[in-house]
Design a protein around this motif. Structure first.
Motif, PDB file in Angstrom:
ATOM      1  N   PRO A 367       0.813  -1.230   0.000  1.00  0.00           N
ATOM      2  CA  PRO A 367       0.000   0.000   0.000  1.00  0.00           C
ATOM      3  C   PRO A 367       0.842   1.274   0.000  1.00  0.00           C
ATOM      4  N   GLU A 368       1.979   1.253   0.704  1.00  0.00           N
ATOM      5  CA  GLU A 368       2.839   2.436   0.746  1.00  0.00           C
ATOM      6  C   GLU A 368       3.411   2.745  -0.643  1.00  0.00           C
ATOM      7  N   VAL A 369       3.914   1.725  -1.318  1.00  0.00           N
ATOM      8  CA  VAL A 369       4.534   1.921  -2.628  1.00  0.00           C
ATOM      9  C   VAL A 369       3.481   2.269  -3.674  1.00  0.00           C
ATOM     10  N   LEU A 370       2.337   1.618  -3.622  1.00  0.00           N
ATOM     11  CA  LEU A 370       1.258   1.936  -4.566  1.00  0.00           C
ATOM     12  C   LEU A 370       0.819   3.391  -4.416  1.00  0.00           C
ATOM     13  N   GLY A 371       0.762   3.873  -3.188  1.00  0.00           N
ATOM     14  CA  GLY A 371       0.403   5.275  -2.961  1.00  0.00           C
ATOM     15  C   GLY A 371       1.378   6.232  -3.625  1.00  0.00           C
ATOM     16  N   ARG A 372       2.653   5.890  -3.633  1.00  0.00           N
ATOM     17  CA  ARG A 372       3.645   6.750  -4.279  1.00  0.00           C
ATOM     18  C   ARG A 372       3.452   6.759  -5.797  1.00  0.00           C
ATOM     19  N   TRP A 373       3.084   5.612  -6.358  1.00  0.00           N
ATOM     20  CA  TRP A 373       2.810   5.583  -7.796  1.00  0.00           C
ATOM     21  C   TRP A 373       1.580   6.415  -8.139  1.00  0.00           C
ATOM     22  N   GLU A 374       0.567   6.337  -7.319  1.00  0.00           N
ATOM     23  CA  GLU A 374      -0.642   7.131  -7.582  1.00  0.00           C
ATOM     24  C   GLU A 374      -0.337   8.622  -7.522  1.00  0.00           C
ATOM     25  N   GLU A 375       0.507   9.030  -6.597  1.00  0.00           N
ATOM     26  CA  GLU A 375       0.908  10.434  -6.523  1.00  0.00           C
ATOM     27  C   GLU A 375       1.645  10.848  -7.799  1.00  0.00           C
ATOM     28  N   LEU A 376       2.498   9.968  -8.313  1.00  0.00           N
ATOM     29  CA  LEU A 376       3.229  10.270  -9.546  1.00  0.00           C
ATOM     30  C   LEU A 376       2.250  10.382 -10.726  1.00  0.00           C
ATOM     31  N   PHE A 377       1.304   9.453 -10.817  1.00  0.00           N
ATOM     32  CA  PHE A 377       0.322   9.518 -11.920  1.00  0.00           C
ATOM     33  C   PHE A 377      -0.424  10.846 -11.885  1.00  0.00           C
ATOM     34  N   ALA A 378      -0.854  11.241 -10.687  1.00  0.00           N
ATOM     35  CA  ALA A 378      -1.585  12.509 -10.568  1.00  0.00           C
ATOM     36  C   ALA A 378      -0.726  13.693 -10.982  1.00  0.00           C
ATOM     37  N   LEU A 379       0.551  13.665 -10.601  1.00  0.00           N
ATOM     38  CA  LEU A 379       1.463  14.740 -10.960  1.00  0.00           C
ATOM     39  C   LEU A 379       1.652  14.823 -12.472  1.00  0.00           C
ATOM     40  N   LEU A 380       1.780  13.666 -13.110  1.00  0.00           N
ATOM     41  CA  LEU A 380       2.013  13.650 -14.559  1.00  0.00           C
ATOM     42  C   LEU A 380       0.783  14.103 -15.343  1.00  0.00           C
ATOM     43  N   GLU A 381      -0.376  14.018 -14.716  1.00  0.00           N
ATOM     44  CA  GLU A 381      -1.628  14.385 -15.405  1.00  0.00           C
ATOM     45  C   GLU A 381      -1.883  15.886 -15.383  1.00  0.00           C
ATOM     46  N   ARG A 382      -1.148  16.606 -14.545  1.00  0.00           N
ATOM     47  CA  ARG A 382      -1.387  18.056 -14.429  1.00  0.00           C
ATOM     48  C   ARG A 382      -0.953  18.806 -15.682  1.00  0.00           C
TER      49      ARG A 382
END
Length: 382
Positions: A367-382
């Protein structure tokens, strides 16, 4: 989080036995558990004897049935006159155009918000020629800066990853080193702990385990040199080698020369890593180079204390030397033998380090690592 994102994971192969394939399948499962649609793509299929047997639970595409030919260019007048070689090169180039076209067509099926993750830099040779417009590209390396720097992949990384939207390594230390080397798009995300067995190893068997491919990088030859120093002082202990690979014949011959046939057991590949670890009391890793080794995390999750060469930032990020495992200078077989003698000779140390290892490694939980990937996806979508 943007739900239902399309995630393409592109590697050298779709199914080759090794850490990158294990990582790919693990992350595909995690991304799907968060509602994303995953498609695994490989440049080619692995040779049958080197392939993982079970397919993942998502679409998989290989662009070639086997490793594609290496590009050829004439260097001499005689080469220019070699019509057979020129025809082979023309066929190779045509096959590559077709493979790139397949890649582009796959990307065109993506919905808005899609992301392409390229896990190995060689695959960028096809990505560069494909149409990725509108889709962020994340490049990755699963090895340390020092290991990349010492081989041809350093040049590939500099040539291919400088222009991707984000280029990920596995530790902050390596990210800082790459930034200092002029790469300005670097971040890091560690590997995720694959599993936490319900019951840890009882650490009662006189067994030291090693799990890894029989190749130069994994340093099994160094491990045999190390074990030659340990075995005479630990006559009841056995070294179990789980794995297979191109160096096996030479390694078996080395084992015999060192007089270790009575204490080394060649276990072959295993599809039951938790079972192998449950029957072990110490884990050893003798790699010349690593990224963020999953086998080390799996051993710690099983409560098995580790002795390892400090060959990469990922190793010392996982193992807290002297607290939940023991590290030796990279390539120093005498030092690694010392660490193994300490662990094999002291049950109290083994138990204490094993219990702390099982607790400490959970900081890399999925869950910790998946959360970091989700943060990256959101950042790349901006």
């Amino acid at each position: 989080m943007s739900a239902g994102r399309d995630v393409f994971i592109l590697s050298n192969t779709t199914d080759e036995l090794g850490g990158v394939t294990v990582w790919t399948r693990q992350m595909a499962r995690l991304f799907q558990s968060n509602g994303h649609r995953v498609h695994i793509i490989g440049i080619h299929e692995a040779e049958p004897q080197r392939a993982l047997p079970e397919p993942p639970d998502c679409p998989v595409t290989a662009l070639y049935p086997a490793h594609p030919p290496t590009p050829w260019a004439p260097r001499t007048l005689r080469d220019h006159c070699d019509l057979a070689a020129r025809r082979r090169e023309a066929a190779r180039a045509a096959a590559k155009r077709q493979a790139v076209g397949r890649l582009t067509n796959l990307f065109r099926t993506a919905r808005p918000g899609a992301v392409l993750i390229v896990t190995q830099v060689w695959a960028m040779e096809w990505v560069r020629e494909a149409d990725t417009s509108g889709m962020p590209v994340v490049g990755m390396s699963h090895e340390s800066y020092a290991y990349s720097r010492a081989c041809h992949r350093y040049r590939w990384i500099r040539n291919n990853y400088a222009s991707v939207d984000r280029w990920l390594v596995l530790t902050q230390e390596d990210a800082d080193t790459w930034i200092g080397d002029g790469m300005n798009n670097v971040g890091f995300v560690p590997n995720a702990l694959p599993r936490l067995p319900e019951v840890p190893s009882p650490r009662t068997e006189q067994v030291v385990a090693s799990i890894g491919r029989f190749s130069d990088q994994k340093g099994i030859d160094l491990l045999l040199e190390t074990w030659a120093q340990v075995a005479p002082r630990r006559p009841g202990w056995r070294l179990r080698l789980y794995g297979a690979g191109e160096d096996e014949q030479d390694l078996r011959a080395q084992c015999t020369r060192l007089g270790l046939d009575g204490s080394v057991q060649w276990m072959g590949r295993t599809g039951d890593v938790p079972g192998a670890l449950a029957g072990s009391s110490v884990f050893v890793q003798s790699s010349r180079g690593e990224g963020f080794p999953l086998a080390l995390m799996e051993a710690m999750a099983s409560g098995v204390p580790c002795a390892a060469f400090d060959c990469a930032p990922g190793v010392r990020e996982i193992v807290r030397d002297g607290e939940d495992g023991l590290l030796a200078p990279a390539g120093d077989t005498e030092a690694l033998a010392d660490r193994l003698l300490r662990l094999t000779g002291n049950p109290r140390m083994r138990d204490g380090m094993g219990e702390r290892a099982r607790v400490n490694v959970q900081r890399f939980a999925e869950p910790e690592v998946l959360g970091r990937w989700e943060e990256l996806f959101a950042l790349l979508e901006r």
